[in-house]
Design an enzyme around this catalytic site. Structure first.
Site: not given
Ligand SMILES: Cc1ncc(COP(=O)(O)O)c(C=O)c1O
Length: 409
Positions: A149, A234, A263
């Site tokens: 994700f 990530d 976040k």
């Molecule tokens: C590991 C990871 N990458 C990217 C994102 C995407 O972040 P955003 O919702 O701020 O676009 C998330 C969101 O849950 C995430 O958990």
């Protein structure tokens, strides 16, 4: 009293109905309407209090309205909030420096949301591939993991394996190869001379807090080094204290080529994301090639500086380690009593509820009725990720509610 109760119940129901009427149904929220929040606790429009065990998917690592973060935001609101990147401002360089130093990297590129930071990482890796590695133009490939994700943009969902996230949103962006998470042989097989990067979550959050097998992250590091491929970590959900270290990669002594952050970087106050990397990687970008009107704005940077200050103390990482041990011990004791498996690290857990008892959604609804807010992921898995400011008494409270909900108390 009876009359007052019915008015209050009506308040929640009315707010739920209004949201249902006026918004796209791209979420399925629990029927709780939060009116205010402090630390690890929130209060709804009816005055009911809940322990927040989701913490904005880890955006609220420092809790709701952390005084240092609110103070930083308030002071900046009185000065300047937006300049665009056409001009510099006095919070910009300090934020980029502080975050790069915390990450032990050379430089920072600030954006706003997590998905934008991931898109930034993809663009930088592709350009690095063409200009530094010498991949033929338009041929770059990036290896990603199944059940990833990384956000919701059209490019990112192109390499999602979740039908809900991906189906009906094509045509899809090419250039991604998907391999099983945790399988180094599969990753090796997917890498060739066109590969510019490996993009993975050091712990897969949305997939159910999947911790890879020991040695996987060091293996990815070694493979990337050997094949001249960038390791993009990530850490949007796993980073900034959640697992008991500043980065989830730290647990295995691994340093990627780029951290992708978001976040908690905005302290739950403003959206702040960034990629942090070495100058030989981020240095490939030239003026005009990438940007964002709001990325690195003064308010975001002021809060970001305060977030980095909190992380520098090590206090939050330590809390996640210590209270995480209490949480995991309690969760382990529920295995065989309504819980089939528990995974995670620090104050972060994926809990598989026995599917014959209830779905994850039902578990979350019952937890809500017991004063705990959590979120299901897939099937019967729920995620627990309380703010790192949660108190020592809160953890047993949350565990007791879970035990009651699954009939283990
Ligand atoms: C590991 C990871 N990458 C990217 C994102 C995407 O972040 P955003 O919702 O701020 O676009 C998330 C969101 O849950 C995430 O958990």
């Amino acid at each position: 009293m009876e009359e007052r109760r019915s008015t209050e119940v009506g308040r929640t129901a009315a707010a739920v109905a209004e949201a249902e009427r006026w918004t796209a149904h791209n979420y399925h929220p629990l029927p709780v309407v939060i009116a205010d929040a402090d630390g690890a606790w929130v209060t709804d429009v009816d005055g009911r209090r809940y322990l927040d065990c989701l913490a904005g998917y880890s955006a609220l690592n420092f809790g709701h309205r952390h005084p240092a973060l609110v103070d930083a935001a308030r002071k900046q609101l009185e000065k300047v909030t937006l300049t665009s990147r056409a001009f510099l401002h006095d919070q910009f360089a300090p934020f980029c420096r502080d975050l790069a130093e915390l990450s032990n990297m050379d430089m920072t590129l600030p954006m706003n949301t997590g998905a934008e930071a991931v898109e930034t990482a993809i663009k930088v890796a592709r350009k690095w591939g063409y200009k530094v590695k010498g991949v033929p133009d338009g041929q770059a490939t990036i290896v990603v993991a199944a059940n990833n994700f990384h956000g919701r943009t059209t490019t990112i969902i192109s390499f999602s394996t979740d039908p809900d996230a991906r189906a009906d949103f094509g045509p899809y962006t090419p250039g991604f190869r998907i391999v099983e998470y945790g399988d180094l042989d599969a990753m090796r097989a997917a890498i060739d001379e066109t590969t510019v990067a490996v993009l993975i979550e050091p712990i897969q959050g949305e997939a159910g807090v999947l911790v890879p097998p020991p040695g996987y992250l060091p293996g990815v590091r070694a493979l990337c080094t050997e094949t001249n491929v960038l390791f993009l970590a990530d850490e949007i959900q796993s980073g900034l204290g959640r697992t008991g270290d500043t980065f989830a990669c730290d647990h295995e002594g691994v340093v990627p080529d780029m951290y992708i952050l978001g976040k908690a970087l905005g302290g739950g106050v403003v959206p702040v994301s960034a990629v942090v990397s070495r100058s030989d990687v981020l240095g490939v970008l030239k003026p005009g090639e990438h940007g964002s009107t709001f990325g690195g704005n003064p308010l975001a940077c002021a809060v970001g500086i305060a977030v980095v200050d909190l992380l520098r103390t090590g206090e939050y990482q330590e809390r996640a380690r210590e209270l995480g041990a209490v949480l995991h011990e309690g969760l382990q004791s529920l295995i065989g009593r309504g819980v089939t498996a528990v995974r995670g690290r620090g104050l972060w857990a994926g809990v598989d509820i026995d599917p014959s008892l209830m779905t994850g959604r039902q578990a979350c609804e019952r937890l809500m009725a017991n004063g705990v807010l959590a979120k299901d992921t897939h099937g019967s898995t729920i995620r627990l990720a309380p703010p790192l400011v949660v108190s020592e008494e809160d953890i047993p409270f949350g565990l007791a509610q879970l035990a009651e909900v699954i009939g283990a108390s």
